[in-house]
Each structure stands twice: as structure tokens, then as C-alpha cells.
Enzyme design. Sequence first.
Site, PDB file in Angstrom:
ATOM      1  N   GLU B  67       0.812  -1.219   0.000  1.00  0.00           N
ATOM      2  CA  GLU B  67       0.000   0.000   0.000  1.00  0.00           C
ATOM      3  C   GLU B  67       0.841   1.263   0.000  1.00  0.00           C
ATOM      4  O   GLU B  67       0.490   2.251  -0.645  1.00  0.00           O
ATOM      5  CB  GLU B  67      -0.966  -0.010   1.188  1.00  0.00           C
ATOM      6  N   ASP B  92      -9.032   0.181   7.670  1.00  0.00           N
ATOM      7  CA  ASP B  92      -8.209  -0.316   8.778  1.00  0.00           C
ATOM      8  C   ASP B  92      -6.754  -0.545   8.362  1.00  0.00           C
ATOM      9  O   ASP B  92      -5.872  -0.558   9.209  1.00  0.00           O
ATOM     10  CB  ASP B  92      -8.769  -1.651   9.275  1.00  0.00           C
ATOM     11  N   PHE B  93      -6.510  -0.735   7.069  1.00  0.00           N
ATOM     12  CA  PHE B  93      -5.138  -1.012   6.631  1.00  0.00           C
ATOM     13  C   PHE B  93      -4.311   0.259   6.490  1.00  0.00           C
ATOM     14  O   PHE B  93      -3.165   0.218   6.054  1.00  0.00           O
ATOM     15  CB  PHE B  93      -5.138  -1.769   5.286  1.00  0.00           C
ATOM     16  N   HIS B 136     -10.850  -4.989  10.901  1.00  0.00           N
ATOM     17  CA  HIS B 136     -11.585  -4.891   9.639  1.00  0.00           C
ATOM     18  C   HIS B 136     -12.955  -4.238   9.804  1.00  0.00           C
ATOM     19  O   HIS B 136     -13.842  -4.453   8.981  1.00  0.00           O
ATOM     20  CB  HIS B 136     -11.802  -6.284   9.022  1.00  0.00           C
TER      21      HIS B 136
HETATM   22  C1  LIG Z   1      -2.114  -4.562   4.641  1.00  0.00           C
HETATM   23  C2  LIG Z   1      -3.216  -5.382   4.079  1.00  0.00           C
HETATM   24  N1  LIG Z   1      -3.570  -5.204   2.795  1.00  0.00           N
HETATM   25  C3  LIG Z   1      -4.556  -5.931   2.255  1.00  0.00           C
HETATM   26  C4  LIG Z   1      -5.215  -6.869   2.998  1.00  0.00           C
HETATM   27  C5  LIG Z   1      -6.388  -7.633   2.397  1.00  0.00           C
HETATM   28  N2  LIG Z   1      -6.009  -9.029   2.152  1.00  0.00           N
HETATM   29  C6  LIG Z   1      -6.331 -10.008   3.023  1.00  0.00           C
HETATM   30  S1  LIG Z   1      -5.744 -11.486   2.538  1.00  0.00           S
HETATM   31  C7  LIG Z   1      -5.077 -10.825   1.154  1.00  0.00           C
HETATM   32  C8  LIG Z   1      -4.338 -11.692   0.191  1.00  0.00           C
HETATM   33  C9  LIG Z   1      -3.213 -12.364   0.843  1.00  0.00           C
HETATM   34  O1  LIG Z   1      -2.587 -13.214  -0.048  1.00  0.00           O
HETATM   35  P1  LIG Z   1      -1.433 -14.132   0.477  1.00  0.00           P
HETATM   36  O2  LIG Z   1      -0.475 -13.343   1.294  1.00  0.00           O
HETATM   37  O3  LIG Z   1      -0.863 -14.836  -0.697  1.00  0.00           O
HETATM   38  O4  LIG Z   1      -2.144 -15.149   1.467  1.00  0.00           O
HETATM   39  P2  LIG Z   1      -3.310 -16.189   1.134  1.00  0.00           P
HETATM   40  O5  LIG Z   1      -4.589 -15.500   1.389  1.00  0.00           O
HETATM   41  O6  LIG Z   1      -3.144 -16.614  -0.275  1.00  0.00           O
HETATM   42  O7  LIG Z   1      -3.098 -17.315   2.094  1.00  0.00           O
HETATM   43  C10 LIG Z   1      -5.315  -9.462   1.068  1.00  0.00           C
HETATM   44  C11 LIG Z   1      -4.873  -8.580  -0.016  1.00  0.00           C
HETATM   45  C12 LIG Z   1      -4.836  -7.012   4.351  1.00  0.00           C
HETATM   46  N3  LIG Z   1      -5.452  -7.889   5.151  1.00  0.00           N
HETATM   47  N4  LIG Z   1      -3.829  -6.271   4.857  1.00  0.00           N
END
Ligand SMILES: Cc1ncc(C[n+]2csc(CCOP(=O)(O)OP(=O)(O)O)c2C)c(N)n1
Lengths: 373, 339
Positions: B67, B92-93, B136
Site C-alpha cells: 500500500e 483499517d489497513f 476490519h
Molecule cells: C495490509 C493489508 N492489505 C490488504 C489486505 C487484504 N487481504 C487479506 S488477505 C489478502 C491476500 C493475501 O494473499 P497471500 O499473502 O498470498 O495469502 P493467502 O490469502 O493466499 O493465504 C489481502 C490482499 C490485508 N489484510 N492487509
Amino acid sequence: MFLGKGEPGNAMVSVNTREEMYEAMVTARHYEERLQEEYLEGKQPAFDISAGPIPGELHLAAGHEAAAAGVCAHLRPEDTVTATHRPHHVAIAKGVDLERMTAEIFGRRTGLCKGKGGHMHLFDPDVNFACSGIIAQGSPPAVGAALAAKKRGTTDVAVSYLGEGAISQGGFLESLNLASVHDLPVVFVVEDNDWAISMPKARVTDVESGAQRAKGFDMPGVRVDYDDAVAVYEAARDAIERARAGNGPSLVEVQVHRRMGHFMGDAEGYRPTEDIERAKRLDSIERLAEDLRSEGVTDDELAEITDRAHQRVEAAIEWAKDQPEPDPDEAFDDVFVTPPRAQVVPDGGGDRGIVDAVDVPPGSDDDIGGEDR
Amino acid sequence: MTQQVATGRELTMSRAMVEAIAHEMRENEEVFYMGEDVADYGGIFDSTQDLLEEFGHDRIMDVPISETAYIGAAVGAAQAGMRPIAELMFVDFFGVCMDQIYNQMAKNTYMSGGAVNVPMVLTTAVGGGYNDAGQHSQTLYGTFAHLPGMKVVVPSNAYDAKGLMHAAIRDDDPVVYMFHKRLMGIGWMPAPEGPKTEVPEEAYTIPFGDAAVRREGTDATVVTLGLHVHRALEAAEGLADDGIEAEVIDLRTLVPFDTETVVESVKKTGRLVVVDEDYRSFGLSGEVVARVAEHALDDLESVQRLAIPDVPIPYARPLEDAINPQTADIAEAVRTVTK
Ligand SMILES: Cc1ncc(C[n+]2csc(CCOP(=O)(O)OP(=O)(O)O)c2C)c(N)n1
Ligand SMILES: [Mg+2]
């Protein structure tokens, strides 16, 4: 990849250890499948995320089990693990109390966090497990646990789990550097399931393997290219032994497979059917079962492990659903361990008014007379 | 009151917001959208639904989970004269990227003495009520409105969502566009009745700094925003049965803030209830009360504020319901001030 004592891999991993990993994996898989069922209750026919016995988001880890079992098999309760938004398999492998974890997911008072945390925010200090829903933000606290171990001269280690989508996040990259420059006993474990929600790996990184991140921070990085608990076990042993011996951090990436949607309710419209089928086909649990059979473990013995795991899961769910929900007033507890003297509880104009966190004799200096602090 | 043209065409809030984005993108090549899961997925909360089809991956850009990098890149592209829209999936992020938001995006205009400007939009999903817990479910309205240099808008219905989005993209300053998840009309998160409204096909803007009086009343003024506009209206309907007429004001934009509409209403009613889905202390609800006190102290007979009572958002349903102001809480607060 270093396999230890110069012996070929599998020979180094006892059948007993492999059976233990198998049990952790079967437990985790069944757990996720059962939670999926429970979660969907009350959300059909029209899906409503806020309905049913388990509300909120639910990220299940079916297909990720090898990365949990293969690493956590090396860990002791004193070792710290920080997991991601997809935490259940790791929690199970780390020995988190299954009943209280389940009660937490059902939002019950006797849950690990009294119903305040939920599935993405599970804390079990008895086995030093925690997770966080913010991408890569579990890494710095893992580095901190490793720092504490080093300062205190213990042989404890920390493990930080991440998804492959997290390898471009500052919190992770800064943690790699801090751990490296201070030679801290921490292992970063990247679970590569090819997807970050709807974003395929190639869209968001130009590196082939997340293990390449290690190079830039002068630490060992390996990738286990296939979803095999025994191979993970061996890669993790090397990294964790190195950390315990005081030789600093490592990074291990593990290929896993996402057998379900990103979260429950994700229709996966972005994902090719072939990829979904492939993820199901490449099943680490089946692979380990085959491996155990070739070592002479009988189908009956495997079935016995599976039955035991299923019973444990069922018992945990049954127990959890029997637990009381928290009282609304409990929402105001636990903001601090040493609460301010008087907390104002504006509850929507109701009559709850002032709640004294600590009994204060009326008229004393600490009695703020019913006003806002 | 907002004049809403009868068109016979009702849209969800997300469709209305997307319509404005698509319109601006057609008109102006320099408008593009960056975020996580905004392309094929269409935005986790439908904020970019179907835009990929028309504009392709070059303009509807999925970006890494970085981000700081992509929101900062939006700042840089905006300063280069483009009109980027960057999406922070959940407000929240903001913790992982706040420097780019408040030290760069929000301050560069001022620190440069107006030599540069940052014509970007930061879209972000806010709010709770579906048990997504502490990381969240926040709105953080007050946090963004507190820090100078960003305009902050919070639509509560489809008509406003479209008009505010047109205005946000055309604005020469950074605009934080906070859309409440519960109002979007997402398939898996049913919205209340209110946010789906008639929406004209053509482009229109809603000027920043104009609060909307959603319901007129003489007995008490309820000032609110976002999801709680609908809860306040519901409460007001119930109160009317008992002869209590509440005026409901939807702030719509926090920066700039429409002090006049609020103060005029309190001058008429003498009683103020502020309903906020952000934390209680040091924030929006206190700000509203302070402005009324500054401008209409003599008219102010009674005040109540409802907000998140300075605890992180808990997970379990009974806990979250206890801390997020409900319709019944609003009704009770109005009864209290009119007693
Ligand atoms: C800082 C932040 N940005 C975005 C998100 C939203 N988000 C939750 S899970 C996810 C994808 C994560 O992918 P990965 O790290 O590959 O883990 P997976 O879900 O595939 O196990 C995102 C973008 C978040 N929780 N925190
Ligand atoms: Mg992933």
C-alpha cells in the site's frame, strides 16, 4: 537443500514423526471442512456474511497443511509462531487448545480471546501462538520474540508465517533486514498458494520464488517446490536448527494449494477451473499417506489416525457450540490490563451510564462524579 | 434537502459509484484506478465491478500488496498531473501506508506553498456490523478528517455516491472517499433499504460541504453519516409515532464541514444527538458538539452523543452490537434529549 547428516531425506524422518505430521494435517483438513459446514449454516440460500453461528470473514487453509505440520513439528511450546489471516492449520500444528480456539471462532466467552478476537485474531500464550489479519504484520512481532530469546540467552526460536502475496509488503521486508542485521533466531515461512485473493503471483511479483527475497538480506532462502510435508520438515529443520544454534534467520517458501475460495463466500470467478482441479489433485495429505503406506503403515493404522483426528475436531466443535456467548457488558473489559479508574460507557443513551472499572468510594479524589473523563 | 431527480432507475451504491468512475475514465484518459483485487475481482466490495471489461488492466490496475508503494505512486502520478484513484481495501489497513496519505498526499500542496497539487482520490471501505472484528470494522472518519489537507466524503446512498465521486475525481485536491460496506449492496452483505436510490444516467456533482437534511423535524437534531443515516431515519419514524419529530442531518462530507446546516437545525430544535460509527473520544462527535456550542450555545438545551465507546471493535455478535449504535439506541437518545 541441506538434508542433515548427509543422509538422504526420507530416511532421516522417522515413521513416527511422519505419522504425527499426518495426524496434524488430517486434523487441520477436517477442521476446515467442518468449519465450512458450520459457517454456511444460516447463510443459505442467500449468503449473508453476518448471519449464522460463525459470522465475519472466514479464511480456511485446506491445502496448506504441509507447511504447518512440516515446520511446527520442530517447535516447542516456548517457541513463538505468528500466523496470518489464514491461521487454523498452523494453530493446530503448534498445539493451540483446539476447544478454546473453536469457541473463539464461534464467538463464545470461553474462547481463547473471550469472543473479542475471532478467527483472524487468535492468541494462545500457553504455546506462544498469535495471528493477525493485516498482511505481513505478524513478522515484526516474530522478530521481537526472537530478539527476546537472544537477549535472554535462551534457545527459543520464532516463526513468522506469510502468504506469497505478502512478500512485497514493507513489514516483511523490514523484518528480514532487522532479523538479519541482528542475527536473530527467526524463520520466515512463506506459504505460496499461487493466489493473493484474485491476484495471481505473476501479476504482483517478478520473482519466480519468494525465497529469492532472502538473498537481498544475506540470509539462507530455500523453496520447497512441491506440497510435501517430509520435504518441508527437512527444509525447516535446517532453518530452525540454524536459528536455535544462534546463527541467525532463514526464509523457507513452501508450495501449497488453495483448495477453497480465498474466504468463504468467494465464488472464485477469477480462477480457472483447471487450477481449482489441480489444487485438489495435488493433495499433500494423500501424498503423505502414500509415503506412509510405502513404509509399511497399514490402511487400518491410517484410518485409526484419521478417526482420532475427526473425533477430536467433532468434540471441539460440540464443546464450543455449548459455550455461553459473552454478555454485552464484557465488550468494555480488556482494553487495558490496568484500566483507567472510571470508564464512561456511552451505550446508546441507555441506562448503563458509568461503569467503574475499579471500585471508587464516592466523594474520594478518584470519584469523578459521573462526568466524562 | 437534496433534489433527487425522478428517473425511475434505481441503483445500488456500488453501481452508482462505479458509474461515475466509468464516466470520468471515458472523458479523461488520465484517470486510472489502482488497488488490490480491483481488476478481475471487481473490488472486494464491488467498487470497480465490470470496469476491467471496458478499460483493461492498464487502467484498472491490480497492484501488489504494497500500500505504501501504490498509494505513494498515486501521489506522484497526481503531482505529475494525472488523476489517479487508489483504493485502500479496508480503511483499517491505513496503518501500513499512512505516511504516504498524511505526510505526502495531504501536505504536499501546503508545504509547497501551493506550487504542487495532488488531484487524486483515495477510495476505502469502512464500517462494521458484520462481525469482522478489530482490524476490519473501523470507520476512522475522525482520523482522516482530523489531519489537514484531505477532503473527506462519506456517501450514504447511491445518488450521493455518484455525485460525490464525480466531484472527487474532478477536484484538484486529494479526496478520501469512504464507502460503507453495509451500504454498497453487495450480494453477500445485504444492505438496508435506504441506500438504493434513483440515479440519473448523466453526470452530476454534489458540492462538498453541503450536508443534507434527510428528514425535517422540530424536536431534536440528529447529526450523523454513512450507515447511521439509515438507522437514524428508522429511529425517527418510530419516534414520530409517539409525537417526537426528529430532524436527521446526513453530513455527507466531513472536510469541508457544513457547520451552517447543523447550527441552523439546532437553533430550531434546541436538542442535539450526534451519531457516529467512529470512536467516541477526540473525534467527530465531539467536533460536531463543539461547533454547535461555538455558534449556538444559547439555543442548546441538551446533547447526547452515540459512538464507539473507545474500545476496539470486538468480534462476537453480542459484543459488537453493544458498542455500535443501534436504531433503538438512537431512539432512546432522542427521547433523552427531548425529555
Ligand atoms: C495490509 C493489508 N492489505 C490488504 C489486505 C487484504 N487481504 C487479506 S488477505 C489478502 C491476500 C493475501 O494473499 P497471500 O499473502 O498470498 O495469502 P493467502 O490469502 O493466499 O493465504 C489481502 C490482499 C490485508 N489484510 N492487509
Ligand atoms: Mg497466497
